[in-house]
Design an enzyme around this catalytic site. Structure first.
Site, PDB file in Angstrom:
ATOM      1  N   CYS A 135      44.191  38.006  24.746  1.00 39.40           N
ATOM      2  CA  CYS A 135      43.436  37.781  23.508  1.00 39.40           C
ATOM      3  C   CYS A 135      43.189  36.299  23.303  1.00 39.40           C
ATOM      4  O   CYS A 135      43.934  35.459  23.800  1.00 39.40           O
ATOM      5  CB  CYS A 135      44.233  38.299  22.324  1.00 39.40           C
ATOM      6  SG  CYS A 135      44.726  40.001  22.519  1.00 39.40           S
ATOM      7  N   ARG A 145      38.546  34.196  28.555  1.00 41.10           N
ATOM      8  CA  ARG A 145      39.835  34.886  28.659  1.00 41.10           C
ATOM      9  C   ARG A 145      39.649  36.390  28.845  1.00 41.10           C
ATOM     10  O   ARG A 145      40.594  37.093  29.183  1.00 41.10           O
ATOM     11  CB  ARG A 145      40.671  34.638  27.393  1.00 41.10           C
ATOM     12  CG  ARG A 145      41.053  33.190  27.203  1.00 41.10           C
ATOM     13  CD  ARG A 145      41.597  32.938  25.799  1.00 41.10           C
ATOM     14  NE  ARG A 145      42.939  33.433  25.621  1.00 41.10           N
ATOM     15  CZ  ARG A 145      44.036  32.745  25.847  1.00 41.10           C
ATOM     16  NH1 ARG A 145      43.957  31.508  26.284  1.00 41.10           N
ATOM     17  NH2 ARG A 145      45.218  33.254  25.646  1.00 41.10           N
ATOM     18  N   TRP A 202      41.933  41.692  23.793  1.00 42.64           N
ATOM     19  CA  TRP A 202      42.066  42.351  25.098  1.00 42.64           C
ATOM     20  C   TRP A 202      43.070  43.458  24.824  1.00 42.64           C
ATOM     21  O   TRP A 202      44.261  43.212  24.649  1.00 42.64           O
ATOM     22  CB  TRP A 202      42.578  41.327  26.108  1.00 42.64           C
ATOM     23  CG  TRP A 202      42.933  41.884  27.444  1.00 42.64           C
ATOM     24  CD1 TRP A 202      44.173  42.235  27.896  1.00 42.64           C
ATOM     25  CD2 TRP A 202      42.045  42.137  28.531  1.00 42.64           C
ATOM     26  NE1 TRP A 202      44.104  42.694  29.190  1.00 42.64           N
ATOM     27  CE2 TRP A 202      42.805  42.642  29.613  1.00 42.64           C
ATOM     28  CE3 TRP A 202      40.666  41.987  28.700  1.00 42.64           C
ATOM     29  CZ2 TRP A 202      42.246  42.989  30.836  1.00 42.64           C
ATOM     30  CZ3 TRP A 202      40.118  42.328  29.931  1.00 42.64           C
ATOM     31  CH2 TRP A 202      40.897  42.822  30.972  1.00 42.64           C
ATOM     32  N   ASN A 249      48.200  38.020  19.401  1.00 41.95           N
ATOM     33  CA  ASN A 249      48.153  38.131  20.856  1.00 41.95           C
ATOM     34  C   ASN A 249      49.561  38.486  21.299  1.00 41.95           C
ATOM     35  O   ASN A 249      50.510  37.822  20.900  1.00 41.95           O
ATOM     36  CB  ASN A 249      47.711  36.767  21.444  1.00 41.95           C
ATOM     37  CG  ASN A 249      47.768  36.735  22.962  1.00 41.95           C
ATOM     38  OD1 ASN A 249      47.904  37.757  23.611  1.00 41.95           O
ATOM     39  ND2 ASN A 249      47.662  35.541  23.512  1.00 41.95           N
ATOM     40  N   GLY A 250      49.717  39.524  22.118  1.00 41.67           N
ATOM     41  CA  GLY A 250      51.052  39.900  22.600  1.00 41.67           C
ATOM     42  C   GLY A 250      51.338  41.361  22.317  1.00 41.67           C
ATOM     43  O   GLY A 250      50.436  42.133  21.995  1.00 41.67           O
ATOM     44  N   GLU A 259      47.993  41.636  52.775  1.00 41.92           N
ATOM     45  CA  GLU A 259      47.455  40.934  51.604  1.00 41.92           C
ATOM     46  C   GLU A 259      47.240  39.442  51.923  1.00 41.92           C
ATOM     47  O   GLU A 259      46.221  38.857  51.536  1.00 41.92           O
ATOM     48  CB  GLU A 259      48.403  41.125  50.410  1.00 41.92           C
ATOM     49  CG  GLU A 259      48.078  40.333  49.151  1.00 41.92           C
ATOM     50  CD  GLU A 259      46.718  40.636  48.527  1.00 41.92           C
ATOM     51  OE1 GLU A 259      45.999  41.512  49.026  1.00 41.92           O
ATOM     52  OE2 GLU A 259      46.360  39.949  47.556  1.00 41.92           O
ATOM     53  N   LYS A 317      43.510  37.720  51.639  1.00 42.57           N
ATOM     54  CA  LYS A 317      43.229  36.552  50.793  1.00 42.57           C
ATOM     55  C   LYS A 317      42.554  35.455  51.613  1.00 42.57           C
ATOM     56  O   LYS A 317      41.618  34.810  51.167  1.00 42.57           O
ATOM     57  CB  LYS A 317      44.515  35.983  50.159  1.00 42.57           C
ATOM     58  CG  LYS A 317      45.109  36.769  49.038  1.00 42.57           C
ATOM     59  CD  LYS A 317      44.415  36.620  47.703  1.00 42.57           C
ATOM     60  CE  LYS A 317      43.521  37.784  47.371  1.00 42.57           C
ATOM     61  NZ  LYS A 317      44.019  39.045  46.991  1.00 42.57           N
ATOM     62  N   GLU A 323      38.864  36.443  52.572  1.00 43.74           N
ATOM     63  CA  GLU A 323      37.863  36.442  51.510  1.00 43.74           C
ATOM     64  C   GLU A 323      37.634  35.056  50.923  1.00 43.74           C
ATOM     65  O   GLU A 323      36.541  34.766  50.446  1.00 43.74           O
ATOM     66  CB  GLU A 323      38.191  37.461  50.411  1.00 43.74           C
ATOM     67  CG  GLU A 323      39.447  37.195  49.630  1.00 43.74           C
ATOM     68  CD  GLU A 323      39.710  38.264  48.562  1.00 43.74           C
ATOM     69  OE1 GLU A 323      38.758  38.800  47.996  1.00 43.74           O
ATOM     70  OE2 GLU A 323      40.895  38.532  48.296  1.00 43.74           O
ATOM     71  N   HIS A 338      51.837  46.419  71.009  1.00 44.43           N
ATOM     72  CA  HIS A 338      50.937  47.498  71.411  1.00 44.43           C
ATOM     73  C   HIS A 338      49.485  47.024  71.484  1.00 44.43           C
ATOM     74  O   HIS A 338      48.573  47.845  71.504  1.00 44.43           O
ATOM     75  CB  HIS A 338      51.069  48.677  70.440  1.00 44.43           C
ATOM     76  CG  HIS A 338      52.445  49.260  70.431  1.00 44.43           C
ATOM     77  ND1 HIS A 338      52.956  49.991  71.491  1.00 44.43           N
ATOM     78  CD2 HIS A 338      53.455  49.176  69.522  1.00 44.43           C
ATOM     79  CE1 HIS A 338      54.204  50.355  71.218  1.00 44.43           C
ATOM     80  NE2 HIS A 338      54.528  49.860  70.032  1.00 44.43           N
ATOM     81  N   LYS A 393      33.555  40.809  41.508  1.00 43.75           N
ATOM     82  CA  LYS A 393      34.872  41.079  40.926  1.00 43.75           C
ATOM     83  C   LYS A 393      35.109  42.577  40.795  1.00 43.75           C
ATOM     84  O   LYS A 393      36.194  43.074  41.039  1.00 43.75           O
ATOM     85  CB  LYS A 393      34.973  40.396  39.556  1.00 43.75           C
ATOM     86  CG  LYS A 393      36.318  40.589  38.866  1.00 43.75           C
ATOM     87  CD  LYS A 393      37.431  39.888  39.616  1.00 43.75           C
ATOM     88  CE  LYS A 393      38.810  40.170  39.098  1.00 43.75           C
ATOM     89  NZ  LYS A 393      39.846  39.933  40.118  1.00 43.75           N
TER      90      LYS A 393
HETATM   91  C1  F6R Z   1      40.810  41.184  46.779  1.00 40.52           C
HETATM   92  C2  F6R Z   1      40.287  41.973  45.682  1.00 40.52           C
HETATM   93  C3  F6R Z   1      39.733  43.328  45.968  1.00 40.52           C
HETATM   94  C4  F6R Z   1      40.143  44.313  44.863  1.00 40.52           C
HETATM   95  C5  F6R Z   1      39.459  45.667  45.075  1.00 40.52           C
HETATM   96  C6  F6R Z   1      39.875  46.681  44.031  1.00 40.52           C
HETATM   97  O1  F6R Z   1      41.324  39.966  46.354  1.00 40.52           O
HETATM   98  O2  F6R Z   1      40.282  41.529  44.574  1.00 40.52           O
HETATM   99  O3  F6R Z   1      40.135  43.785  47.210  1.00 40.52           O
HETATM  100  O4  F6R Z   1      41.532  44.448  44.873  1.00 40.52           O
HETATM  101  O5  F6R Z   1      38.061  45.510  45.018  1.00 40.52           O
HETATM  102  O6  F6R Z   1      39.535  46.263  42.754  1.00 40.52           O
HETATM  103  P1  F6R Z   1      40.159  46.953  41.494  1.00 40.52           P
HETATM  104  O7  F6R Z   1      41.612  46.691  41.496  1.00 40.52           O
HETATM  105  O8  F6R Z   1      39.455  46.346  40.324  1.00 40.52           O
HETATM  106  O9  F6R Z   1      39.881  48.433  41.618  1.00 40.52           O
END
Ligand code: F6R
Length: 614
Positions: free
Chosen positions: A2, A27, A75, A101-102, A484, A488, A491, A507, A609
């Site tokens: 928030c 935010r 939020w 907020n919280g 992971e 990272k 990407e 293998h 995103k």
């Molecule tokens: C990688 C990343 C993506 C998301 C994926 C799922 O850093 O952000 O691989 O994890 O697109 O997204 P959500 O969690 O929003 O379903």
């Protein structure tokens, strides 16, 4: 997360507050509201959706002229993101307005007490209880700061509160426990904000409030005390960031800010979910204990980073519940004719709650009569709305495209689910669950340590900036950490990076190893010695072939020292919790390498995103 604004001064409060809320938009929020103190009454407006919706409400019914006001971008945590749940919340006489907020952990008890005393609450929020408690307290203690302190002493959990009392329009009061609150010191005007972005257009002089403090601002100054009324220490500072840096809390990138928020994200996701007698209570899980006892298979579905959180969780959920658990990419799930029925629990993990692949997978699962529970960070988004139950992660909005705090909080939420299932099905004793929760609660400190020691990883990134290929290895829960770490790096830094189960190396992938190839290896903690020894052998195998080894191993593991070109120390934690500390340096590394290469860390090329197409 928030956003909060408070103002006392000489300008039109509505304008100042609305401008502050606009600065806090980054935010993330799902509803907004504003209130001013006018002629002994609160005048307020609030609306679900973006600030433009509130603008439209204010254009139709403007609030009266006033020089004291508060505002909020919400939020959602307790209650859907609708008009009624938007802040500010008022007491029944419309005398005080509260933004928050919280999470107030004991709000259910407080609400029951208020309702028993005849109060009528009109929203589903925890915040509204504060307005009603203040209403009663102001009758006993007419001074607003004093009344706020008295109410705060009754609240449990995390909260930043900002309050205006129409009968004391010269003052706005804020209170802070855990969630941030900053005072902006102007000339003949004072501000409160969740962060300095809220008032940076007016002043760059700020004062940071400490834990359990109450501040009252008037146009000429401010006063800070503890919750007990004793005078308190504060820290004044000059803000020399520009506006965009202010929105990022002084970090260069949202991703860095979000990496730094991980201790809080983990703590908030754990907050309020277990009682002192060791019982977990996941109020959002609207599946009955009988239904949960019928489950004979769990299928976790998710995409990308969320699927790696699922892979980590699989180990814990199977271990704790003894229910078979599979993890499946959401985009593959419904095309393989999966065997699911009423006794299957499908767990969908999604930060955004809008990922189309995951959404289509849960729709399919529900058609097949499976029960669907989602783990999600975005209250009111489509995936939780279409699920039978939901566990929200309380990470706050993630703005950077690459998920960081989303991942850690997803793992924690899935762990809570695993423990909850174990509790309901009676396969773990209460004291065993309490012990694991106690270990989870220590994690924010461990994650903070990884952040504090981040310079080692940043230096490493600077050193490896010319490399075009990287490998990541791990076993057991270290395997998804490797996946992971590689994702990272791909990407953000656009380099070839692959994660492998360390045992699979021989293998095939070991053919990739050549002189100078950087290979990150996650070493399991002591106590998993068989596994650990095997990983140490794997490190020797790649080192013998010229790899540059970057080894992540817990404190006190001296056996690995001679095989590590770089040794990243991890705090000692139980095996199943290691991913929550081991992932952090990999995030920092990927972020730093991308910065060194001059790429946009927050918006990597070709990525969105929230992926709302299949
Ligand atoms: C990688 C990343 C993506 C998301 C994926 C799922 O850093 O952000 O691989 O994890 O697109 O997204 P959500 O969690 O929003 O379903």
């Amino acid at each position: 997360m928030c956003g909060i604004v408070g103002y006392v001064g000489h300008r039109q409060a509505v304008d100042v507050v609305m401008a502050g809320l606009r600065r806090l938009e980054y935010r993330g929020y799902d509803s907004t509201g504003v209130a001013v103190a006018h002629e002994g009454r609160i005048a307020s407006a609030k609306k679900a959706g973006k600030l433009a919706n509130l603008d439209a409400v204010l254009a139709e019914s403007p609030l009266p002229a006033a020089t004291t006001g508060i505002g909020h971008t919400r939020w959602a945590t307790h209650g859907a993101p609708n008009d009624a749940n938007a802040h500010p919340h008022l007491d029944s006489e419309g005398r005080v307005a509260v933004v928050h907020n919280g999470i107030i952990e004991n709000f259910a008890e407080l609400r029951a007490e208020l309702e028993a005393a005849g109060h009528e609450l009109v929203s589903e929020t925890d915040t509204e209880t504060v307005a009603h408690l203040l209403h009663d307290e102001l009758k006993v203690t007419p001074d607003l700061p004093e009344a706020v302190r008295a109410v705060c002493r009754r609240l449990e959990g995390a909260f930043t509160l900002v309050i205006t009392d129409a009968q004391q329009p010269d003052v706005v009061v804020g209170a802070r426990r855990n969630s941030p609150l900053v005072v902006g010191v102007g000339e003949g005007e004072m501000f409160l904000g969740s962060d300095v972005a809220a008032f940076i257009d007016h002043t760059r002089e700020a004062v940071e409030l400490g834990q359990d403090q109450v501040v009252s601002i008037t146009k000429d100054g401010f006063e800070v005390t503890g919750f007990d009324g004793s005078p308190a220490q504060t820290k004044a500072y000059h803000v020399d960031w520009d506006v965009s840096a202010a929105e990022k809390g002084g970090f260069d990138w949202y991703m860095l800010k979000e990496i730094a928020e991980q201790p809080q994200a983990v703590a908030d996701t754990l907050l309020g979910r277990h009682t002192t007698d060791g019982r977990l209570q996941l109020d959002e899980v609207r599946l009955s204990d009988d239904e949960l006892r019928e489950i004979d298979k769990i299928i976790i579905i998710a995409c990308g980073t969320a699927s790696y959180a699922g892979l980590v969780a699989k180990y814990a959920i199977e271990h704790w519940t003894r229910i078979p658990c599979e993890v499946e990419l959401a985009s593959e799930f419904r095309y393989r004719d999966p065997i699911i029925d009423r006794s299957t629990l499908v767990v969908a993990i999604s930060q955004s709650g809008e990922t189309m692949d995951t959404l289509m997978a849960i729709r399919y699962a529900r058609q097949q009569r499976a029960r669907v529970l989602s783990v999600c960070n975005t209250n009111g988004s489509t995936i939780p709305r279409e699920s039978d139950a939901v566990i929200y992660t309380h990470a706050g909005p993630e703005v950077a495209v690459a998920s960081t705090k989303g991942f850690l909080s997803q793992v924690v939420a899935c762990y809570l689910l695993g423990l909850y299932l174990a509790q309901v099905r009676g396969v773990k004793f209460g004291d065993e669950i309490s012990q694991i929760i106690a270990e989870l609660e220590k994690l924010p400190a461990g994650i903070q340590r990884m952040l504090d020691e981040g310079q080692q990883v940043r230096d490493l990134a600077a050193d490896l900036v010319g490399k075009r290929s990287f490998l990541f290895l791990g076993r057991h829960v270290g395997y998804p950490v490797a996946l992971e770490g590689a994702l990272k790096l791909k990407e953000l830094a656009y380099v070839h990076a692959e994660g492998f189960a360390a045992g699979e190396l021989k293998h095939g992938p070991i053919a990739l190893v050549e002189e100078g190839l950087p290979v990150f290896v996650v070493v399991p903690p002591h106590g998993r010695d068989q596994l650990r020894d095997k990983v140490i052998s794997n490190i020797q195998e790649i080192r013998a072939r010229g790899a540059r080894t970057i080894v992540l191993a817990e404190d006190g593991d001296t056996d690995v020292e001679r095989y590590a070109d770089t040794l990243i120390r991890l705090p000692k934690v139980p095996t199943l919790l290691q991913p929550l500390v081991a992932t952090v340096p990999l995030q920092i590394f990927a972020c730093e390498l991308a910065v060194q290469l001059g790429y946009d860390v927050d918006q990597p090329r070709n990525l969105a995103k929230s992926v709302t197409v299949e």
